[in-house]
Design an enzyme around this catalytic site. Sequence first.
Site, PDB file in Angstrom:
ATOM      1  CE  LYS A   1      -1.901   2.841   2.924  1.00 57.12           C
ATOM      2  NZ  LYS A   1      -1.961   4.108   2.178  1.00 57.12           N
TER       3      LYS A   1
ATOM      4  N   GLY B   1       6.970   4.568   8.295  1.00 56.90           N
ATOM      5  CA  GLY B   1       6.108   5.733   8.488  1.00 56.90           C
ATOM      6  C   GLY B   1       6.282   6.279   9.885  1.00 56.90           C
ATOM      7  CB  SER B   2       4.127   8.487  11.892  1.00 55.25           C
ATOM      8  OG  SER B   2       2.941   7.732  11.904  1.00 55.25           O
ATOM      9  CB  THR B   3       6.956   6.771  16.180  1.00 54.64           C
ATOM     10  OG1 THR B   3       8.259   6.905  15.603  1.00 54.64           O
ATOM     11  CG2 THR B   3       7.053   5.967  17.460  1.00 54.64           C
ATOM     12  CD  GLU B   4      -0.231   9.436  15.974  1.00 53.74           C
ATOM     13  OE1 GLU B   4       0.415  10.217  15.234  1.00 53.74           O
ATOM     14  OE2 GLU B   4      -1.421   9.605  16.285  1.00 53.74           O
TER      15      GLU B   4
ATOM     16  N   GLY C   1       3.118   3.195  13.537  1.00 54.12           N
ATOM     17  CA  GLY C   1       3.938   1.996  13.754  1.00 54.12           C
ATOM     18  C   GLY C   1       3.520   1.275  15.026  1.00 54.12           C
TER      19      GLY C   1
ATOM     20  CD  GLU D   1      12.925   3.551   8.082  1.00 52.63           C
ATOM     21  OE1 GLU D   1      12.867   4.433   8.968  1.00 52.63           O
ATOM     22  OE2 GLU D   1      12.904   3.786   6.874  1.00 52.63           O
TER      23      GLU D   1
ATOM     24  CB  CYS E   1      12.890   8.282   8.529  1.00 51.42           C
ATOM     25  SG  CYS E   1      13.684   7.294   7.272  1.00 51.42           S
TER      26      CYS E   1
ATOM     27  CD  GLU F   1      10.147  11.837  11.922  1.00 50.96           C
ATOM     28  OE1 GLU F   1       9.032  11.318  12.115  1.00 50.96           O
ATOM     29  OE2 GLU F   1      11.057  11.283  11.288  1.00 50.96           O
TER      30      GLU F   1
END
Length: 497
Positions: A197, A249-252, A254, A271, A305, A402
């Site tokens: 995706k 993508g974002s830590t959130e 993730g 990642e 990133c 970030e």
Amino acid sequence: METSASKDSSAIEDFGIDYAPAIESTSLLNIKEKYGLFIDGDFLDSSSSNSFKTLDPSTEKPLSEISEASSADIDKAVKAARNAYEKYWMTMSGAVRARYLFRIARHLQERSREFAVLETLDGGKPIKESRDVDLPLAAAHFFYHAGWADKLDYAFPQRKVEPHGVVGQIIPWNFPLLMASWKLAPALACGNTVVLKPAETTPLTALLLAEVIKDVDLPPGVINIVTGAGETGSALVEHPDVDKLAFTGSTEVGKLIQRSAVKRNLPLTLELGGKAPHVIFEDAALDQAIEGVINGIFFNQGHVCCAGSRLLVQESIADHFIDRLQKRIELLRVGNPLDKNTDIGAINSKAQLERIDQLVKAGVEEGAEVYKPSCSLPEKGYWYPPTVLTGVQQSHRVAREEIFGPVLVVQTFRTPEEALEKANNTPYGLSAGIWTEKGSLIHWMAARMRAGVIWANTFNKFDPTSPFGGYKESGFGREGGMHGLAPYLKTKRKRSQ
Ligand code: NDP
């Protein structure tokens, strides 16, 4: 407080000359009015008939209408990937799989200009970056992994290796084709089939890659590309017949994916974000360090990133270094991403522009001083000038969160111990940079820095042979190199004869 360099600090303006525009042509492109979902080797309409627009962030002009995959479409894509896995891909020898990967790599090279122009139009990044970085690296990932496809037993001696089966992959908008290649190549080399995706704002190069996949006669269903937003990603993550997940993508997001994967004991690679320290010691070669810092934070508008977003500069040279850095920033060219002279292109989306703006304002409220160059920005589109925040404290949001934009946050240090303490004082741990002439100091710092990738006297050097990945909230698992094969394989100890 906001400062900006005076116009006469620009060497180009001093001489009264300027670059002539060198706009890359878009005549090679054949962007369709509407794109379907790429499932089982064909473009299909989404079952819900829902769609969304993708636009050029430098002009806000719509480029195409993109189908939005529903849960039913995800189910269709996973079934196609399962069928392709059992029918073709798992039964093929590594050498045959390698041929397909080599073919994809060569087609990417042959069509690299078309891909680069499309990447720049859909994402806003400067053409010189998509042409010289994204495309060569995307092809290199396919070439490199093609080389491994028939040598997996040698990569893991004494182990029996097996693919997982169907892999769900979700990628972000900052390096759309490169992230797709970075994820697809190892998965396929290891014998898995994929449902990928792409991000909602940058689907076009993944859809052009679907054309390449058809052209190289990859068996239908080995790669499926499903477009949509977060809900589409979530439907892929939750699908019960996916055997492994990989996310960038974002830590959130993730963390959401990790929760879901843990419940089902699914192998997962994450990642995620970063807040990389870029440490400049007083003995560093300053001209090179300045170029390194510029590249570290302004490459791809800072939508990286591993961007060197926190400059830690030794106090004894801080004023001089920042003064020279600002003079260099004054020369950066912000504008039309299709112009080959452009250094900084458009911000990828309105949402990202708002996020950058909001974080910089929070920095100012907390006491930071802002420097922006005197460049003018186009009226239409999403733009943010290269920005430097000084007077930043460790507790400030801009030092911890970030920003993912062209914003450099500056702090100073006196001793290597203080530099190390500040460098590691972050929830992230993806990358770091060190600039000093002393090899012993590089080794001392690198051994103690908690970051997955550390560059010394350079920055942002990427190669498919080199593993990439993070510590702490930057995720886990490695991508690239031999380490990057492991997450796409189940390995068992071989019985001794
Ligand atoms: P996200 O993490 O939301 O997006 C990354 C990918 O995940 C996209 O394909 C996105 O789809 C998809 N996605 C979103 N929600 C879900 C979900 N619940 N389940 C599964 N997939 C999902 O990043 P954003 O684009 O929202 O950016 C927000 C911030 O994240 C940025 O400001 C930046 O700080 C950081 N970021 C970091 C990246 C990195 O490489 N470290 C990359 C991108 C962003 P869609 O885009 O269609 O919504």
